[in-house]
Enzyme design. Structure first.
Site, PDB file in Angstrom:
ATOM      1  N   HIS A  48      -3.748  -4.459  -9.898  1.00 23.07           N
ATOM      2  CA  HIS A  48      -4.707  -3.453  -9.262  1.00 23.07           C
ATOM      3  C   HIS A  48      -6.055  -3.758  -9.636  1.00 23.07           C
ATOM      4  O   HIS A  48      -6.362  -4.408 -10.456  1.00 23.07           O
ATOM      5  CB  HIS A  48      -4.520  -1.882  -9.905  1.00 23.07           C
ATOM      6  CG  HIS A  48      -5.298  -0.812  -9.442  1.00 23.07           C
ATOM      7  ND1 HIS A  48      -5.143  -0.253  -8.372  1.00 23.07           N
ATOM      8  CD2 HIS A  48      -6.514  -0.447 -10.011  1.00 23.07           C
ATOM      9  CE1 HIS A  48      -6.145   0.710  -8.152  1.00 23.07           C
ATOM     10  NE2 HIS A  48      -7.014   0.599  -9.123  1.00 23.07           N
ATOM     11  N   MET A  60       0.951  -0.963   0.098  1.00 21.65           N
ATOM     12  CA  MET A  60       0.053   0.108  -0.077  1.00 21.65           C
ATOM     13  C   MET A  60       0.891   1.348   0.059  1.00 21.65           C
ATOM     14  O   MET A  60       0.450   2.386   0.276  1.00 21.65           O
ATOM     15  CB  MET A  60      -0.984   0.069   1.079  1.00 21.65           C
ATOM     16  CG  MET A  60      -2.006  -1.054   1.214  1.00 21.65           C
ATOM     17  SD  MET A  60      -2.892  -1.355  -0.405  1.00 21.65           S
ATOM     18  CE  MET A  60      -4.012   0.007  -0.319  1.00 21.65           C
ATOM     19  N   ARG A  61       2.105   1.144  -0.150  1.00 19.09           N
ATOM     20  CA  ARG A  61       2.829   2.538  -0.128  1.00 19.09           C
ATOM     21  C   ARG A  61       3.200   2.829  -1.439  1.00 19.09           C
ATOM     22  O   ARG A  61       3.552   2.205  -2.470  1.00 19.09           O
ATOM     23  CB  ARG A  61       4.358   2.089   0.474  1.00 19.09           C
ATOM     24  CG  ARG A  61       4.283   2.228   1.867  1.00 19.09           C
ATOM     25  CD  ARG A  61       5.490   1.921   2.492  1.00 19.09           C
ATOM     26  NE  ARG A  61       5.089   1.803   4.015  1.00 19.09           N
ATOM     27  CZ  ARG A  61       4.608   2.756   4.893  1.00 19.09           C
ATOM     28  NH1 ARG A  61       4.535   3.998   4.358  1.00 19.09           N
ATOM     29  NH2 ARG A  61       4.290   2.569   5.987  1.00 19.09           N
TER      30      ARG A  61
END
Ligand code: GRF
Length: 210
Positions: free
Chosen positions: A127, A108-109
Site C-alpha cells: 500500500h 483494486m478489489r
C-alpha cells in the site's frame, strides 16, 4: 496468528514458493517483481491474474513467460452474488495452479472475508502510505491534503479490514514541496519496486515470524 514461520514452508532457489500476482492496472510493481525473479529466488510467479481483460499487468506476465488469466466479474450472475462468485472463480484458478502465496500488486478489489479466510497468512499487499495513515484508494491525495512531510509504503498481510493486517515492512519517502499526486506516486512506486521483492525474499525464505 501463532508463533513461528508465516508460510507453511520455506522456499529455496531449487523449490521456490509458488506465487500468484493479482493485478488490476498497469502493473509496474508486478513487472518489477517479475524482473527480480529472472534470477533464481526463493519465490517464483506461476500465475498472473487480472480482474479485467485489458489490465496492463497481463502483458508483463506474458512477456515474462508466466501463465496469465483474466477473471472479470461474472456479469451474468445476480449482483447480490456476483462478488462472491467472482472470488470463487479466482480461488479456483489459484488452487488449480497450486499457488502457495497470493501477492496483491495494485489489485483494486476489496476482498471478502470468505476469500481472506481461505488465504489467511498467505495473502500480502503493498500500500502506498505508511499505514495506518492514509488507507484506501487515494493515499497520495490524502497525504498531500494532510500536509505531511513524509509518506512511504507498507507491505502487510491482508486481513478482513481494508489496508490493515500485520505489517511486514515499511519504507519512508519524503514529500517534496512541489509534489503533486502523480510525482509523489512515481517516487513512492520506485521505492515499492525495491521493497516488495525484498520482503517476499524474507517471507518466502522463512525469515518472518508472526
Ligand atoms: C501501487 O502504488 C501499489 O502500492 C498500490 O497500487 C499501485 C499499483 O501500481 N496498491 P502499478 O499498477 O503496480 O503501477
Amino acid at each position: 496468528m501463532g508463533e513461528g514461520f508465516a508460510l507453511p514452508r520455506a522456499g529455496t532457489t531449487d523449490d521456490p514458493v509458488r506465487l500468484a500476482l493479482l493485478v488490476s492496472g498497469g502493473g509496474s510493481g508486478l513487472a518489477a517483481l517479475l524482473r527480480y525473479q529472472q534470477t533464481p529466488r526463493c519465490h517464483a510467479t506461476v500465475l498472473v491474474v487480472a480482474d479485467s481483460t485489458d489490465a496492463g499487468g497481463l502483458e508483463h506476465g506474458r512477456d515474462a513467460g508466466v501463465r496469465t488469466v483474466d477473471v472479470p466479474l461474472p456479469m451474468d450472475i445476480d449482483k447480490s452474488e456476483r462478488r462472491l462468485a467472482h472470488e470463487r472463480l479466482l480461488h479456483a484458478e489459484l488452487v488449480a495452479a497450486d499457488v502457495e502465496l497470493v501477492v496483491l500488486s495494485g489489485y483494486m478489489r476489496i476482498l471478502t472475508p470468505w476469500f481472506v479466510s481461505r488465504w489467511e497468512g498467505r495473502l500480502v499487499n503493498i500500500h502506498p502510505s505508511l499505514l495506518p495513515d492514509f488507507p484506501g484508494a487515494h493515499a497520495h491525495r490524502d497525504a498531500l491534503a494532510a500536509g505531511v512531510s513524509v509518506t512511504g509504503c507498507t507491505v502487510h498481510l491482508v486481513d478482513e479490514t481494508i489496508d490493515s493486517g500485520p505489517i511486514l515492512a515499511q519504507r519512508r519517502v519524503e514529500v517534496l514541496p512541489d509534489d503533486d499526486e502523480e510525482a509523489l506516486q512515481e517516487r513512492v512506486k520506485r521505492v515499492e519496486h525495491v521493497l516488495y521483492p525484498e520482503v517476499l525474499d524474507r517471507l518466502c525464505s522463512g525469515q518472518v515470524s508472526l
